[in-house]
Scaffold this active site. Structure first.
Site, PDB file in Angstrom:
ATOM      1  N   LYS A   1     -10.797 -90.034   7.882  1.00 31.77           N
ATOM      2  CA  LYS A   1     -10.059 -91.243   8.296  1.00 31.77           C
ATOM      3  C   LYS A   1     -10.446 -92.444   7.444  1.00 31.77           C
ATOM      4  O   LYS A   1      -9.608 -93.166   6.928  1.00 31.77           O
ATOM      5  CB  LYS A   1     -10.332 -91.568   9.767  1.00 31.77           C
ATOM      6  CG  LYS A   1      -9.837 -90.555  10.769  1.00 31.77           C
ATOM      7  CD  LYS A   1     -10.030 -91.057  12.209  1.00 31.77           C
ATOM      8  CE  LYS A   1     -11.494 -91.251  12.512  1.00 31.77           C
ATOM      9  NZ  LYS A   1     -12.289 -90.004  12.540  1.00 31.77           N
ATOM     10  N   THR A   2     -11.775 -92.651   7.292  1.00 28.24           N
ATOM     11  CA  THR A   2     -12.229 -93.813   6.507  1.00 28.24           C
ATOM     12  C   THR A   2     -11.794 -93.689   5.058  1.00 28.24           C
ATOM     13  O   THR A   2     -11.305 -94.646   4.462  1.00 28.24           O
ATOM     14  CB  THR A   2     -13.761 -93.932   6.601  1.00 28.24           C
ATOM     15  OG1 THR A   2     -14.144 -94.046   7.976  1.00 28.24           O
ATOM     16  CG2 THR A   2     -14.258 -95.146   5.843  1.00 28.24           C
ATOM     17  N   LYS A  47     -11.323-101.737  13.259  1.00 27.38           N
ATOM     18  CA  LYS A  47     -11.744-100.544  14.013  1.00 27.38           C
ATOM     19  C   LYS A  47     -12.294-101.018  15.351  1.00 27.38           C
ATOM     20  O   LYS A  47     -13.034-102.009  15.413  1.00 27.38           O
ATOM     21  CB  LYS A  47     -12.803 -99.758  13.233  1.00 27.38           C
ATOM     22  CG  LYS A  47     -13.259 -98.467  13.926  1.00 27.38           C
ATOM     23  CD  LYS A  47     -13.912 -97.493  12.962  1.00 27.38           C
ATOM     24  CE  LYS A  47     -14.393 -96.247  13.695  1.00 27.38           C
ATOM     25  NZ  LYS A  47     -14.539 -95.069  12.810  1.00 27.38           N
ATOM     26  N   ASP A  95     -18.360 -97.444   8.191  1.00 26.67           N
ATOM     27  CA  ASP A  95     -16.939 -97.223   7.853  1.00 26.67           C
ATOM     28  C   ASP A  95     -16.318 -98.501   7.298  1.00 26.67           C
ATOM     29  O   ASP A  95     -15.634 -98.502   6.273  1.00 26.67           O
ATOM     30  CB  ASP A  95     -16.161 -96.798   9.110  1.00 26.67           C
ATOM     31  CG  ASP A  95     -16.420 -95.350   9.498  1.00 26.67           C
ATOM     32  OD1 ASP A  95     -15.867 -94.908  10.508  1.00 26.67           O
ATOM     33  OD2 ASP A  95     -17.183 -94.671   8.775  1.00 26.67           O
TER      34      ASP A  95
HETATM   35  N1  LIG Z   1     -10.717 -86.417  -0.198  1.00 26.79           N
HETATM   36  C1  LIG Z   1     -12.055 -86.603  -0.197  1.00 26.79           C
HETATM   37  N2  LIG Z   1     -12.753 -86.420  -1.342  1.00 26.79           N
HETATM   38  C2  LIG Z   1     -14.096 -86.598  -1.373  1.00 26.79           C
HETATM   39  N3  LIG Z   1     -14.852 -86.960  -0.304  1.00 26.79           N
HETATM   40  C3  LIG Z   1     -14.189 -87.148   0.857  1.00 26.79           C
HETATM   41  C4  LIG Z   1     -12.784 -86.981   0.973  1.00 26.79           C
HETATM   42  N4  LIG Z   1     -12.433 -87.239   2.263  1.00 26.79           N
HETATM   43  C5  LIG Z   1     -13.578 -87.556   2.913  1.00 26.79           C
HETATM   44  N5  LIG Z   1     -14.634 -87.513   2.059  1.00 26.79           N
HETATM   45  C6  LIG Z   1     -16.047 -87.771   2.417  1.00 26.79           C
HETATM   46  O1  LIG Z   1     -16.337 -86.991   3.568  1.00 26.79           O
HETATM   47  C7  LIG Z   1     -17.157 -87.755   4.486  1.00 26.79           C
HETATM   48  C8  LIG Z   1     -16.398 -87.921   5.821  1.00 26.79           C
HETATM   49  O2  LIG Z   1     -15.209 -88.658   5.569  1.00 26.79           O
HETATM   50  P1  LIG Z   1     -14.878 -89.966   6.476  1.00 26.79           P
HETATM   51  O3  LIG Z   1     -16.101 -90.794   6.643  1.00 26.79           O
HETATM   52  O4  LIG Z   1     -13.684 -90.617   5.881  1.00 26.79           O
HETATM   53  O5  LIG Z   1     -14.516 -89.251   7.858  1.00 26.79           O
HETATM   54  P2  LIG Z   1     -14.030 -89.957   9.194  1.00 26.79           P
HETATM   55  O6  LIG Z   1     -12.923 -89.151   9.750  1.00 26.79           O
HETATM   56  O7  LIG Z   1     -13.758 -91.385   8.941  1.00 26.79           O
HETATM   57  O8  LIG Z   1     -15.322 -89.805  10.128  1.00 26.79           O
HETATM   58  P3  LIG Z   1     -15.658 -90.635  11.502  1.00 26.79           P
HETATM   59  O9  LIG Z   1     -14.993 -89.864  12.598  1.00 26.79           O
HETATM   60  O10 LIG Z   1     -17.155 -90.605  11.539  1.00 26.79           O
HETATM   61  O11 LIG Z   1     -15.119 -92.012  11.328  1.00 26.79           O
HETATM   62  C9  LIG Z   1     -17.423 -89.085   3.799  1.00 26.79           C
HETATM   63  O12 LIG Z   1     -18.643 -88.970   3.079  1.00 26.79           O
HETATM   64  C10 LIG Z   1     -16.269 -89.218   2.824  1.00 26.79           C
HETATM   65  O13 LIG Z   1     -16.583 -90.042   1.694  1.00 26.79           O
HETATM   66 MG   LIG Z   2     -14.626 -93.109   9.711  1.00 23.89          MG
END
Ligand SMILES: Nc1ncnc2c1ncn2[C@@H]1O[C@H](COP(=O)(O)OP(=O)(O)OP(=O)(O)O)[C@@H](O)[C@H]1O
Ligand SMILES: [Mg+2]
Ligand SMILES: C[C@H](N)[C@H](N)CCCCCC(=O)O
Length: 229
Positions: free
Chosen positions: A16-17, A38, A55
């Site tokens: 998501k982030t 958020k 985030d």
């Molecule tokens: N397409 C991508 N390529 C490389 N790294 C990624 C990609 N998508 C996510 N990541 C990495 O994976 C990890 C988890 O992603 P992210 O933090 O965006 O998840 P989230 O859904 O926001 O989690 P939360 O529920 O904790 O908010 C982070 O370290 C992020 O940088």
């Molecule tokens: Mg996030």
């Protein structure tokens, strides 16, 4: 008139982030005054003794947003758990009114607010006294959602369940983003086709270390903005 979109996912840690940051950066590159909000972050970090909403800090840094990222989050919670539990552990109570006020504050600064959810579409913010679910916030703000899903095996089930749950609550899904997409993967490519056929929605993709092309940004978000013209 502020428009906005809510970024949810098939679960936590799905991207998501990562996707939110790229959407905001893409909108700003189109000359749109876009920003981030958020409602609750659980699992804050500490840098030189200061509590950081990770985030928000990531999105501000990647999209070049000005100001204090912590101010873009209503409730900061230390423990990396469901917000309802992390709040209980800090004797805090997450309620709807401050979230609506803070979203309105963001809407007074930006022309387009990209709001990141917590966890997946079903996420308790408060289970004591006045129950508050993340979907109550989405409905109160009348936002469309984008569903971020992993591109790999298992995503047909988790994405369709997320979509059906949203539909059961009359929450409109703008599109799906398959994250960590590998165009060489037979399963990833078939997942994209199957989800397009079964949902009738745009299924956009973001590769590992990749981004969303500007056509994707336009498909997801400018349609919202065009609605308001
Ligand atoms: N397409 C991508 N390529 C490389 N790294 C990624 C990609 N998508 C996510 N990541 C990495 O994976 C990890 C988890 O992603 P992210 O933090 O965006 O998840 P989230 O859904 O926001 O989690 P939360 O529920 O904790 O908010 C982070 O370290 C992020 O940088
Ligand atoms: Mg996030
Ligand atoms: C701590 C994590 N990174 C997120 N901030 C919150 C995830 C909530 C998940 C709730 C659940 O579905 O069990």
């Amino acid at each position: 008139m502020c428009k906005g979109i809510f970024i949810t996912a098939t679960g936590t840690d799905v991207g998501k982030t990562y996707i939110t940051a790229r959407i905001i950066k893409g909108l700003i590159a189109q000359g749109i005054n876009a920003g981030y909000y958020k409602a609750a972050i659980s699992g804050t970090e500490f840098e030189t003794g200061t509590r950081i909403a990770g985030d928000a800090a990531y999105v501000f840094r990647f999209a070049g947003l000005k100001g204090d990222p912590n101010q873009a989050v209503t409730t900061l919670l230390d423990y990396p758990a469901s917000p309802h539990l992390a709040a209980q552990m800090e004797n805090k109570s997450i309620t709807l009114a401050p979230i609506l006020q803070d979203f309105d504050k963001a809407a007074s600064v930006y022309d387009y607010v990209v709001m990141e959810g917590s966890g997946g579409i079903i996420c308790p913010l408060n289970l004591e006294g006045s129950t508050l679910m993340l979907t109550d916030v989405i409905n109160a703000l009348a936002l469309d959602i984008v569903i971020v899903a992993d591109a790999g095996l298992g995503t047909i089930n988790s994405t369709l369940l997320t979509l059906e749950y949203a539909r059961s609550l009359k929450i409109n899904t703008r599109c799906i983003v398959l994250n960590r997409f590998d165009k060489k993967s037979t399963i990833h490519c078939d997942n994209k086709k199957v989800l397009e056929a079964m949902t009738g929605l745009e299924v956009l993709v973001c590769e590992t270390q990749g981004s969303l092309d500007i056509l994707s940004i336009k498909k997801i978000l400018l349609a919202n903005l065009l609605d308001s013209i």
